[in-house]
Each structure stands twice: as structure tokens, then as C-alpha cells.
Design a protein around this motif. Structure first.
Motif, short mmCIF file in Angstrom:
data_model
loop_
_atom_site.label_atom_id
_atom_site.label_comp_id
_atom_site.label_asym_id
_atom_site.label_seq_id
_atom_site.Cartn_x
_atom_site.Cartn_y
_atom_site.Cartn_z
N GLY A 79 0.76 -1.23 -0.07
CA GLY A 79 -0.05 -0.09 -0.03
C GLY A 79 0.78 1.35 0.07
N TRP A 80 2.15 1.21 0.14
CA TRP A 80 3.00 2.37 -0.27
C TRP A 80 3.05 2.64 -1.63
N VAL A 81 3.26 3.91 -1.99
CA VAL A 81 3.51 4.20 -3.63
C VAL A 81 4.70 3.68 -4.17
N ALA A 82 4.92 3.20 -5.19
CA ALA A 82 6.10 2.75 -6.00
C ALA A 82 6.67 3.74 -6.87
N THR A 83 5.75 4.12 -7.69
CA THR A 83 5.95 5.23 -8.69
C THR A 83 4.99 5.75 -9.29
N ALA A 84 4.74 7.15 -9.71
CA ALA A 84 3.85 7.46 -10.19
C ALA A 84 4.41 8.41 -11.60
N VAL A 85 3.37 7.93 -12.62
CA VAL A 85 3.87 8.44 -13.93
C VAL A 85 2.52 9.04 -14.64
N LYS A 86 2.91 10.03 -15.62
CA LYS A 86 1.92 10.65 -16.34
C LYS A 86 1.21 9.76 -17.27
N LEU A 87 -0.17 10.13 -17.45
CA LEU A 87 -0.91 9.23 -18.16
C LEU A 87 -0.72 9.89 -19.71
N GLY A 88 -0.44 8.60 -20.64
CA GLY A 88 -0.18 9.08 -22.12
C GLY A 88 0.68 8.23 -22.71
N ALA A 89 1.33 8.42 -23.53
CA ALA A 89 2.29 7.75 -24.71
C ALA A 89 3.32 6.91 -24.07
N ARG A 90 3.81 7.59 -22.82
CA ARG A 90 4.96 6.81 -22.21
C ARG A 90 4.51 6.15 -21.06
N THR A 91 3.53 6.08 -20.57
CA THR A 91 2.78 5.29 -19.64
C THR A 91 3.37 3.95 -19.15
N VAL A 92 3.42 3.07 -20.31
CA VAL A 92 3.69 1.75 -20.28
C VAL A 92 5.15 1.59 -20.50
N GLU A 93 5.82 2.33 -21.09
CA GLU A 93 7.26 2.40 -21.27
C GLU A 93 7.59 2.51 -19.79
N GLU A 94 7.32 3.70 -19.13
CA GLU A 94 8.00 3.72 -17.61
C GLU A 94 7.53 2.82 -16.90
N LEU A 95 6.47 2.10 -16.65
CA LEU A 95 6.19 1.05 -16.00
C LEU A 95 6.95 -0.28 -16.44
N GLU A 96 6.96 -0.36 -17.51
CA GLU A 96 7.98 -1.42 -18.04
C GLU A 96 9.36 -1.35 -17.48
N ILE A 97 9.99 -0.27 -17.45
CA ILE A 97 11.39 0.04 -17.03
C ILE A 97 11.21 -0.03 -15.56
N TYR A 98 10.25 0.21 -14.86
CA TYR A 98 10.09 0.27 -13.19
C TYR A 98 10.27 -1.59 -12.99
N PHE A 99 9.22 -2.40 -13.53
CA PHE A 99 9.36 -3.76 -13.54
C PHE A 99 10.64 -4.48 -13.78
N GLN A 100 11.32 -3.78 -14.99
CA GLN A 100 12.59 -4.74 -15.52
C GLN A 100 13.45 -4.53 -14.38
N ASN A 101 13.64 -3.29 -13.66
CA ASN A 101 14.50 -3.15 -12.58
C ASN A 101 14.43 -4.05 -11.22
N ILE A 102 13.04 -4.31 -10.91
CA ILE A 102 12.90 -4.96 -9.70
C ILE A 102 12.45 -6.49 -9.80
N LEU A 103 11.91 -6.94 -10.87
CA LEU A 103 11.58 -8.01 -11.10
C LEU A 103 12.53 -8.95 -12.21
N GLN A 104 12.36 -10.53 -12.01
CA GLN A 104 12.96 -11.23 -12.90
C GLN A 104 11.95 -12.27 -13.25
N MET A 105 11.59 -12.01 -14.57
CA MET A 105 10.39 -12.91 -15.03
C MET A 105 10.93 -14.18 -15.58
N LYS A 106 10.22 -15.34 -15.24
CA LYS A 106 10.81 -16.42 -15.69
C LYS A 106 10.48 -16.61 -17.30
#
Length: 582
Positions: A555-582
Motif C-alpha cells: 500500500g505504499w506508492v512505488a512510482t507515479a507516471v503521467k497518463l499518455g504515450a510513455r505510461t507503459v514504457e515507464e512501468l515496464e522500466i520499473y518492473f524490469q529493474n525490480i523483477l526477474q520474469m521466468k
């Protein structure tokens, strides 16, 4: 007869300690899918542990965390919900703005009260709910030895724990990947791994006594303080099931009158402590006497696989009623991180953020507690530079008010790190901007169709998943941005995979009979309406622009991004930095 050896057992996580911190840690791991690969042991038989006393108070943020796990409603059924406080001077005259008065102003949360429920009852609920998930507390079972083989690779069975059943004498070897020491202030785990426990214990002694009482105190079913000239700032706490707790300083001078301090003495001193009011005990449930001190473990994580939580890594006075709250915060910070690592979704390095986030907050608490515990014993804080003749009761009121949002837990925040990342959006909330590392406020929302009221926290429970909250604003203004987000998600390789531990919520700043018609695109996950725009306002989101908040599972804020063209790109970068996907 000699001891009996059972075969070696393998588990992913061994939790040592069956109090609230250990139980909540185990409950989370079981809830997140690890019921068959964890064990929790407690050296005391529960009949001996189930005394009434010990911790009693949960503050708002702790209640929110337990609510996210589906545990708080049941606690609330049994609790004394304390929203009123009182302070009396030595003559029994009510004084304003002192003692626990900050409790009357705990806002910005549905849980805007002190949830008072004795630890015995909390543990009953936690044990039952844990058992429903297929995990039983093993008690009395004592940890007798623990060793870590650091040559074993990360994620392997590095830990060898030896246990002994207190009834049968059966000894067992448990091999585990991770061990959580939630075994109290005298933690065997901490001592066995030689983790320094820095701090001091003072000469001050405090007494706590619970029971069924009669009194002529005008306001007795509250959280109260009596400014006693002989017993310090006396705690008066209305408890669950009609009981009351009284706590007071027991000075060296008064100790001389008692060669043996027993229940009879505790009752006599309690009666003296609340003068000029009368007090009669019809029943004593529990009492204790203890020395006040503050200690903190130098490490909350050692050898990459052993964690300390709760009193095992920090002890302090009960002056601000923080003990169990701090432990719950430890457990809820660790639970989801450990689960993601066990599932192979996050690298081992995620676990290092447990210590880096929790230790500074515990240190902050201990700094407050040093002042509060001295003031409650009618001593000015160490290094006090103000009036040497100041009334400690007045100073205590100032310190308690200053610490109020930290005490309630609502302002507890974490520094920027790999999971609290500054994004392209900055909150413009005037009262309290909502930034990465801060608690995501609870806000009122409306369900589509039925127009039923709901709350944001209720709609993103802690299930070890991140939550993407799309503040869609007024679709008349944000429709093009919503379309860009929808299109980007359609081609995203990361978000098309089912393994990503993420769920979605859309919040529109107006309502309509059809969600997809209102937005102009299909909603992202569940949709809720914010017609009065209070949710957008609280999160500091312009309804003409929208924004996207990524919330951590706790329930704490991880990140906050603008709504628009780069939203998904920013979220992908976030998850690439903290997750390791199978």
C-alpha cells in the motif's frame, strides 16, 4: 530415555515465534501460496502464553495493513474502538491538549481510531485464520541451534535449525532457505547469530495491570492520563470486554516499601497512582513489572537469509504503545518481498530493502521513545535545553503531538530506492503530496451500476501483487491519453504475460451508465467512479490530465507516471529493474 530424532524436514521458510509478528508473517506467506513450504514454531505452550496482558493497541496504519490482509474486520468485531481521550492534573481537574489527545485527530483513514484489543485475542484470531490456510503453530517447540552454511548458493537450503518438542522431547532438524526470528526481546535467533543489540536499559521500572475495576473517574472508558506526583504520567486505557489497563512509573523510593512485589502490591500501587480518584479491582487479569530501555539490532537481515522482526530487533518502552505496531509494520514489509523471491518473480536483492526501509523508521521511533519514556517518569529529556523547571506533563503533550502522525503510522515513509522510484508525475495535493515511498491514502469511491460506496484500500488488498491505479480524470479531456495507454498495452510484451504480479484499477472523475462508453476504451481492470473528484484531489491529480500511480503490495506508492504515450514504457522500466520474469 534419551531424545528421539525424527527425519530431516525441508521448508522454504521457518518462522521462530508465535506472537503477532510471527503469526502475521506466516499468515502472509500462506495467503500468498506458500502454506505447504513454511513452518512456525513457538517455545512456550500456548496455555502459558495466552495471558491477557502485553500489547493492546493498534494504530490506524497497522489496522490498514491488517485490513489489506483480510484480518482487521475480525479484530474490530472484538475491540474497544477508542476515539476519545482525557488528561487529569494531580487534583483530578481535566486539562486539554495533553497526554493522548492526538488520538482524537487521526484523520485521512477509515481506521481513524485506536483499535484496542489485548494480544491474547489478536493471537487467537491470527492462529485460527492461519490454520484455515493449512498451517498450524507448532508449540511448545524450541529452537535449540541454528547454523548458516554460506557456501550454499542463494535460494538453497543454507540454514540448519535444530528444534526440540517441549512435551515429547523429540528433536528435529529443519533445513530451510530463510529464517525469520520473531522470538521477542530475548531472541535466541539474534543471540545465536551474534547480532549486536545496541542500546541501554534504564533504572526506571514501570508496572502494568489489567482487570475489571470500579472507579469514580468521570471519563473512564477512554485512553487517559493522570498526572500523578508520585507515579508519573499514569496510563489509563479502556480495554476490550469491559476491562481496564493502568500503567505507572514505579520509582526506586516506592520500591523500598515492598520486599516482594506481587499482585497485591501491584493493586495497592495502582490504587495510589490514580488518586484523587477511587479505584477497586473486582478481578485482576494480568500484571507485570519491567525495566524501561531502548535497544535496536545492528542488522535486521544477516547472512542474506536470516531476518529479525518485532521485539527481536527493536525494544522500547510501552510509552507510546508502539511495540506491536512496529512489529506488524516489519511483518508486512517483509511478507510480500519474501513471497515474490520464493516465487522466482524477484531477485534476492529485493530482500535487502527490508532492512533499509524498516531500520530508519525504527530508529526514529526509538528517538521519540527516549523522550516520551523519560517524560512519563516525570524527567525532562536527556540534553534538554529548555526551561529546567518545565512541567514534564506539558512537554509530553508537545512531544506526543509532534510525533502524532508517525505514531499513527500514517506518515511512515521510505526513502527513494529500487522499489520507490520517482516517475514523470508529481502530485499537486496541497495538504500532503503523495509521492513514491509514501502511504497511498484511502479514498472513497463508487461502484458502477449499483453506485455502492467503497474504498480504494478495500479494492486493492495485499495479495503480493502490485496495483496500477489509472486516474482517468474527466474522459472528455483525457480520452486521447487513455487511447494511447490502451494501444501501448495491446503491444506490450511485458504486460501481455500472465506471470507479472500486477492488477489494475481505473478511477474516472465522473460516472456513467456504461464504463467503456464513458472512457472511450475498455477499463483497465475494475473501474470505479469518483464523481465528487475527492480521490483525484487527495492524490493531487488534475482531472483534465489524469495520472497513473503504481502501488506496492503493502500500500505504499512505488512510482507515479503521467497518463499518455510513455505510461507503459515507464512501468515496464520499473518492473524490469525490480523483477526477474521466468
Amino acid at each position: 530415555m534419551g531424545s528421539v530424532e525424527k527425519q530431516i524436514r525441508h521448508v522454504d521458510v521457518l518462522i521462530v515465534g508465535g506472537g503477532p509478528v510471527g503469526l502475521v508473517t506466516a499468515f502472509q506467506l500462506a495467503k500468498f501460496g506458500h502454506a505447504k513450504s513454511i513452518a512456525i514454531i513457538e517455545k512456550h505452550p500456548k496455555s502459558a502464553q495466552d495471558q491477557y496482558g502485553r500489547a493492546i493497541t493498534l494504530y490506524p496504519r497497522s489496522s490498514e495493513l491488517l485490513d489489506g490482509l483480510g484480518l482487521a474486520d475480525e479484530l474490530a468485531q472484538d475491540c474497544f474502538a477508542c476515539r476519545k481521550t482525557v488528561s487529569y492534573d494531580p487534583n483530578g481537574v481535566e486539562v486539554q491538549g495533553r497526554g493522548w489527545s492526538f488520538m482524537e485527530n487521526m484523520k485521512d483513514t477509515q481506521w481513524d481510531f485506536a483499535l484496542v484489543l489485548r494480544q491474547k485475542y489478536q493471537e487467537d484470531i491470527f492462529r485460527r485464520r492461519l490454520k484455515e490456510l493449512g498451517v498450524s503453530l507448532e508449540a511448545p517447540v524450541e529452537l535449540t541451534d541454528v547454523k548458516v552454511d554460506e557456501t550454499v548458493p542463494e535460494g538453497g537450503y543454507k540454514i540448519t535449525a535444530r528444534t526440540k518438542d517441549g512435551v515429547t522431547g523429540v528433536e528435529e532438524t529443519i533445513m530451510c532457505k530463510y529464517l525469520v526470528g520473531a522470538d521477542g526481546g530475548r531472541s535466541f535467533v539474534r543471540r545465536a547469530l551474534e547480532i549486536p543489540f545496541d542500546g541501554t536499559t534504564s533504572e526506571d521500572k514501570w508496572v502494568r495491570i489489567d482487570g475489571m475495576i470500579e472507579t469514580d473517574m468521570p471519563k473512564s472508558r477512554v485512553y487517559g492520563a493522570i498526572e500523578s506526583p508520585t507515579h508519573g504520567n499514569v496510563l489509563w486505557a479502556a480495554l476490550d470486554h469491559g476491562a481496564t489497563r493502568i500503567g505507572f512509573a514505579f520509582t526506586a523510593e516506592r520500591q523500598k516499601a515492598y520486599p516482594v512485589f506481587n499482585e497485591e502490591a501491584a493493586v495497592a500501587e495502582a490504587i495510589a497512582s490514580v488518586k484523587p480518584f477511587s479505584l477497586k479491582f473486582n478481578q485482576v487479569d494480568w500484571w507485570t513489572i519491567y525495566s524501561v530501555g531502548q535497544r535496536i539490532a545492528r542488522n535486521f537481515l544477516t547472512k542474506g537469509c536470516v531476518f529479525l522482526a518485532g521485539d527481536a530487533c527493536h525494544t522500547h518502552s510501552s510509552g507510546a504503545a508502539q511495540g506491536m505496531n512496529t512489529g506488524i509494520h516489519d511483518a508486512c514489509n517483509l511478507g510480500w518481498k519474501l513471497s515474490l523471491v520464493l516465487d522466482g518473480l524477484a531477485p534476492h536483492s529485493l530482500l535487502e530493502t527490508y532492512e533499509s526501509e524498516r531500520l530508519p523508521n525504527v530508529q526514529k521511533l526509538i528517538n521519540y521513545d527516549k523522550d516520551i519514556s523519560r517524560l512519563m517518569t516525570m524527567q525532562l529529556p536527556l540534553g534538554w535545553k529548555g526551561d529546567p523547571n518545565a512541567d514534564p506533563n506539558e512537554i509530553l503533550g508537545v512531544v506526543m503531538e509532534e510525533a502524532s502522525t508517525f505514531t499513527s503510522g500514517l506518515s511512515i515513509a521510505f526513502d527513494t530506492n529500487k522499489i520507490n522510484v520517482k516517475g514523470s508525475f508529481e502530485s499537486n495535493a496541497k495538504s500532503a503530496p503523495v509521492s513514491p515511498g509514501q502511504r497511498g491514502p484511502d479514498v472513497q469511491l463508487t461502484k458502477p451500476g449499483t453506485n455502492e460506496a467503497t474504498r480504494l484500500h478495500r479494492e486493492f488488498p495485499n495479495n503480493a501483487r502490485f496495483h496500477v491505479i489509472v486516474f482517468a480524470g474527466e474522459p472528455d479531456h483525457t480520452s486521447s491519453s487513455l487511447k494511447l495507454l490502451s494501444d501501448a498495452l495491446g503491444v506490450s510484451k511485458m504486460f501481455s504475460g500472465v506471470a507479472l504480479p500486477v492488477s489494475w484499477i481505473t478511477i474516472a472523475a465522473k460516472s456513467g451508465p456504461s464504463a467503456c462508453e464513458l472512457l472511450g476504451v475498455m477499463p483497465f481492470g475494475k473501474i470505479f467512479y469518483d464523481e465528487k473528484q475527492t480521490a483525484h484531489l487527495r492524490y493531487g491529480v488534475d482531472v483534465k490530465a489524469g495520472a497513473v500511480f503504481l502501488m506496492r503490495p503493502d500500500g505504499w506508492v512505488a512510482t507515479a507516471v503521467k497518463l499518455g504515450a510513455r505510461t507503459v514504457e515507464e512501468l515496464e522500466i520499473y518492473f524490469q529493474n525490480i523483477l526477474q520474469m521466468k
